[in-house]
Scaffold this motif. Sequence first.
Motif, PDB file in Angstrom:
ATOM      1  N   VAL A 235      -1.740   4.795 -14.382  1.00  0.00           N
ATOM      2  CA  VAL A 235      -2.604   3.889 -13.629  1.00  0.00           C
ATOM      3  C   VAL A 235      -1.750   3.107 -12.640  1.00  0.00           C
ATOM      4  O   VAL A 235      -0.550   2.919 -12.850  1.00  0.00           O
ATOM      5  CB  VAL A 235      -3.348   2.902 -14.556  1.00  0.00           C
ATOM      6  CG1 VAL A 235      -4.282   3.642 -15.500  1.00  0.00           C
ATOM      7  CG2 VAL A 235      -2.365   2.034 -15.341  1.00  0.00           C
ATOM      8  N   PRO A 236      -2.345   2.636 -11.543  1.00  0.00           N
ATOM      9  CA  PRO A 236      -1.592   1.764 -10.641  1.00  0.00           C
ATOM     10  C   PRO A 236      -1.369   0.410 -11.294  1.00  0.00           C
ATOM     11  O   PRO A 236      -2.116   0.005 -12.193  1.00  0.00           O
ATOM     12  CB  PRO A 236      -2.490   1.650  -9.414  1.00  0.00           C
ATOM     13  CG  PRO A 236      -3.868   1.900  -9.939  1.00  0.00           C
ATOM     14  CD  PRO A 236      -3.710   2.896 -11.053  1.00  0.00           C
ATOM     15  N   VAL A 237      -0.346  -0.294 -10.859  1.00  0.00           N
ATOM     16  CA  VAL A 237      -0.063  -1.624 -11.398  1.00  0.00           C
ATOM     17  C   VAL A 237      -0.313  -2.665 -10.320  1.00  0.00           C
ATOM     18  O   VAL A 237      -0.255  -2.379  -9.130  1.00  0.00           O
ATOM     19  CB  VAL A 237       1.384  -1.727 -11.919  1.00  0.00           C
ATOM     20  CG1 VAL A 237       1.597  -0.763 -13.077  1.00  0.00           C
ATOM     21  CG2 VAL A 237       2.397  -1.464 -10.805  1.00  0.00           C
ATOM     22  N   ARG A 238      -0.609  -3.898 -10.768  1.00  0.00           N
ATOM     23  CA  ARG A 238      -0.831  -5.012  -9.863  1.00  0.00           C
ATOM     24  C   ARG A 238       0.453  -5.823  -9.742  1.00  0.00           C
ATOM     25  O   ARG A 238       1.103  -6.104 -10.747  1.00  0.00           O
ATOM     26  CB  ARG A 238      -1.940  -5.920 -10.395  1.00  0.00           C
ATOM     27  CG  ARG A 238      -3.310  -5.290 -10.459  1.00  0.00           C
ATOM     28  CD  ARG A 238      -4.290  -6.219 -11.158  1.00  0.00           C
ATOM     29  NE  ARG A 238      -5.623  -5.673 -11.175  1.00  0.00           N
ATOM     30  CZ  ARG A 238      -6.561  -5.949 -10.268  1.00  0.00           C
ATOM     31  NH1 ARG A 238      -6.273  -6.767  -9.273  1.00  0.00           N
ATOM     32  NH2 ARG A 238      -7.756  -5.410 -10.351  1.00  0.00           N
ATOM     33  N   LEU A 239       0.786  -6.199  -8.519  1.00  0.00           N
ATOM     34  CA  LEU A 239       1.962  -7.027  -8.280  1.00  0.00           C
ATOM     35  C   LEU A 239       1.602  -8.161  -7.331  1.00  0.00           C
ATOM     36  O   LEU A 239       0.902  -7.950  -6.337  1.00  0.00           O
ATOM     37  CB  LEU A 239       3.097  -6.206  -7.658  1.00  0.00           C
ATOM     38  CG  LEU A 239       3.733  -5.104  -8.501  1.00  0.00           C
ATOM     39  CD1 LEU A 239       4.696  -4.295  -7.654  1.00  0.00           C
ATOM     40  CD2 LEU A 239       4.464  -5.709  -9.689  1.00  0.00           C
ATOM     41  N   ALA A 240       2.067  -9.370  -7.655  1.00  0.00           N
ATOM     42  CA  ALA A 240       1.935 -10.474  -6.710  1.00  0.00           C
ATOM     43  C   ALA A 240       2.988 -10.299  -5.616  1.00  0.00           C
ATOM     44  O   ALA A 240       3.872  -9.433  -5.707  1.00  0.00           O
ATOM     45  CB  ALA A 240       2.123 -11.810  -7.425  1.00  0.00           C
ATOM     46  N   ASP A 241       2.906 -11.113  -4.565  1.00  0.00           N
ATOM     47  CA  ASP A 241       3.859 -10.959  -3.468  1.00  0.00           C
ATOM     48  C   ASP A 241       5.278 -11.306  -3.902  1.00  0.00           C
ATOM     49  O   ASP A 241       6.240 -10.805  -3.339  1.00  0.00           O
ATOM     50  CB  ASP A 241       3.440 -11.808  -2.255  1.00  0.00           C
ATOM     51  CG  ASP A 241       3.189 -13.264  -2.624  1.00  0.00           C
ATOM     52  OD1 ASP A 241       3.236 -13.585  -3.825  1.00  0.00           O
ATOM     53  OD2 ASP A 241       2.941 -14.070  -1.720  1.00  0.00           O
ATOM     54  N   ASP A 242       5.439 -12.144  -4.899  1.00  0.00           N
ATOM     55  CA  ASP A 242       6.758 -12.459  -5.455  1.00  0.00           C
ATOM     56  C   ASP A 242       6.597 -12.569  -6.972  1.00  0.00           C
ATOM     57  O   ASP A 242       6.370 -13.652  -7.506  1.00  0.00           O
ATOM     58  CB  ASP A 242       7.301 -13.761  -4.871  1.00  0.00           C
ATOM     59  CG  ASP A 242       8.718 -14.070  -5.370  1.00  0.00           C
ATOM     60  OD1 ASP A 242       9.284 -13.238  -6.107  1.00  0.00           O
ATOM     61  OD2 ASP A 242       9.249 -15.137  -5.027  1.00  0.00           O
ATOM     62  N   PRO A 243       6.706 -11.448  -7.701  1.00  0.00           N
ATOM     63  CA  PRO A 243       6.395 -11.438  -9.138  1.00  0.00           C
ATOM     64  C   PRO A 243       7.211 -12.430  -9.957  1.00  0.00           C
ATOM     65  O   PRO A 243       6.727 -12.946 -10.964  1.00  0.00           O
ATOM     66  CB  PRO A 243       6.716  -9.997  -9.553  1.00  0.00           C
ATOM     67  CG  PRO A 243       6.601  -9.187  -8.306  1.00  0.00           C
ATOM     68  CD  PRO A 243       7.068 -10.093  -7.210  1.00  0.00           C
ATOM     69  N   ALA A 244       8.446 -12.716  -9.540  1.00  0.00           N
ATOM     70  CA  ALA A 244       9.286 -13.625 -10.318  1.00  0.00           C
ATOM     71  C   ALA A 244       8.730 -15.041 -10.345  1.00  0.00           C
ATOM     72  O   ALA A 244       9.022 -15.818 -11.264  1.00  0.00           O
ATOM     73  CB  ALA A 244      10.711 -13.628  -9.771  1.00  0.00           C
TER      74      ALA A 244
END
Length: 273
Positions: A235-244
């Motif tokens: 499945v695709p994963v979701r990432l924020a613009d800066d995951p850290a």
Amino acid sequence: MHSPHNGRRHGRSIRKGYRRVTRGLALDLGSSCTRAWIPGLGIVTDAESGDPESGSGHGRPVRRGRIVDPESCGRILSRIAATALGTDRSETLIVLSHPVLAGPEHRAEVRELLAALGTTSIIVLDSARAAAAYAGPQDGGPLLVVDIGAELTEATLLVDGMVRDARQAETGLIDLGRDEPPTAVVRTALDMIMEMWRQDRHGAVLGALRKGPLLAGGGALRPDVTNRIAVRLGVPVRLADDPATTVVRGAGLILGSALRKAGAAPALPGPVR
């Protein structure tokens, strides 16, 4: 690997007595980095979680998600509060995130440290809900949050904004050797997800996987981590613009919402950076 009883609901740690606050500070006190966010300015602190005054040698008051040196931790929080809030802490609110499976002793210690700063109100919430507040879908359905940090990896199933199930392993990026592929970290995350899936009787994990898990933490900055998880899960994963910084940004949004409900004056113009 640690896990709560299936179906346990978290979230009653949030204190709602913040009607008299006018300003505030959001914090993510991690094992490797401490991050602070204030309305109108965004992230104002993003530094290693070290205390030069500590006599413990390593100077890191948080290890594997647990406070091991409360005095050093208090000094770090005091310096941040002095910079962000000044000396007068009246009518202030601090929102601080903690690992999803942090026990009552840890949460009580955090509250005690924050109360010593002289703030008016405190909200203590888990990092998964903070991450979801910033980068998760707003449909209220099931969401799987996978947070891969320096010393902890957590997988959390949220349903209607509440923790339905969670897993935690004391494995993180710090355990990888130099130039070592992230096999151990990826395997740890996948094992936790599969364990939750096997024990899920209501199909919430499957529903969350169909949406794509939300990846947060420093591990989500590494394509070799995110790509392997996506391929293995299919499945695709979701990432924020800066995951850290997903967690502290989410804590900042919760802070902003609380200030608006309290009738605080609008913050100075500025993006959620």
